[in-house]
Design an enzyme around this catalytic site. Structure first.
Site, PDB file in Angstrom:
ATOM      1  N   THR A  11      49.304  69.621  49.644  1.00 17.39           N
ATOM      2  CA  THR A  11      48.416  68.517  49.265  1.00 17.39           C
ATOM      3  C   THR A  11      48.052  67.771  50.541  1.00 17.39           C
ATOM      4  OG1 THR A  11      49.540  68.348  47.142  1.00 17.39           O
ATOM      5  CG2 THR A  11      48.154  66.492  47.783  1.00 17.39           C
ATOM      6  N   LYS A  87      43.012  68.170  43.635  1.00 20.20           N
ATOM      7  CA  LYS A  87      44.461  67.955  43.617  1.00 20.20           C
ATOM      8  C   LYS A  87      44.812  66.476  43.783  1.00 20.20           C
ATOM      9  CE  LYS A  87      48.928  68.427  44.227  1.00 20.20           C
ATOM     10  NZ  LYS A  87      49.864  68.514  43.082  1.00 20.20           N
ATOM     11  N   LYS A 156      51.815  58.860  50.005  1.00 18.63           N
ATOM     12  CA  LYS A 156      50.902  59.602  50.870  1.00 18.63           C
ATOM     13  C   LYS A 156      49.681  60.094  50.097  1.00 18.63           C
ATOM     14  CE  LYS A 156      51.349  63.846  51.309  1.00 18.63           C
ATOM     15  NZ  LYS A 156      50.768  65.081  50.703  1.00 18.63           N
TER      16      LYS A 156
END
Length: 208
Positions: A11, A87, A156
């Site tokens: 990711t 995603k 994140k």
């Protein structure tokens, strides 16, 4: 080497995906972004959902690998960055579910209603998706260790979502809230906890 395919299943940011696409093209290679949805137990069972993007022939060449790792692959375009954006958007939605569950459970919990019974009602009627059962259970049990997905990674991903949103000029007020929720959890030493631990912050705010 030339003509090889690099498959990135991490990711990562949309911006990094764009840089990788350009770098591989310059080297005569092909780049495929194929991030996944699924916690570690799902990965171990080969039941991930894979979001793939890149040149069609490159994605097709990777399908035997994807078929081993996942139960279904979703091609979303010829440009790798598309898979990374999808995603990130999915993780934003999951974090939103966690925050909403935490707030709702804090509300009923402070009123003396059993949180496990409340969760059973929700997941048997209005919200039957696996995410509600999985994260609702972790919040109700206050079981945030060991982490299936660490809070630091959750922070994140929301940060990268907001970066992509800023580039596209898409306001995401809820993502900004989630960013602050993760910051609060990290400030309290929760880096190694499961990211569902943000669902406990509302109860703490309510003095529970």
């Amino acid at each position: 080497r030339k003509d090889s395919i690099h498959v990135s299943m991490s990711t990562i940011s949309v911006a990094l995906s764009e840089r990788l696409t350009a770098a591989h093209a310059k080297a005569g290679q092909r780049f495929v972004a194929a991030p996944v949805f699924g916690r570690p137990d799902v990965a171990a069972a080969g039941q991930l959902f894979i979001v793939a993007a890149g040149a069609k022939d490159a994605v097709d060449a990777c399908r035997p690998l994807f078929d081993v790792l996942g139960q279904k692959t979703f091609p979303v375009g010829d440009t790798p960055r598309a898979a990374n954006l999808v995603k990130l958007s999915g993780n934003f939605l999951l974090a939103s579910v966690i925050e909403a569950l935490g707030e709702a459970m804090a509300l009923v919990g402070k009123a003396g209603i059993d949180r496990h019974r409340y969760l059973d009602l929700l997941t048997s009627t209005l919200f039957t998706a696996p995410a509600y059962k999985t994260y609702g259970g972790l919040i109700a049990d206050e079981k945030f260790e060991p982490a299936g997905f660490a809070a630091l990674l959750g922070h994140k991903d929301i940060r990268l979502t907001l970066a992509a949103a800023e580039d596209l000029r898409v306001p995401m007020p809820l993502a900004s809230l989630l960013h602050d929720r993760f910051l609060a959890l990290l400030a309290q030493g929760g880096e190694a906890l499961d990211w569902s631990a943000i669902g406990q912050l509302a109860a703490k705010d309510a003095g529970q």
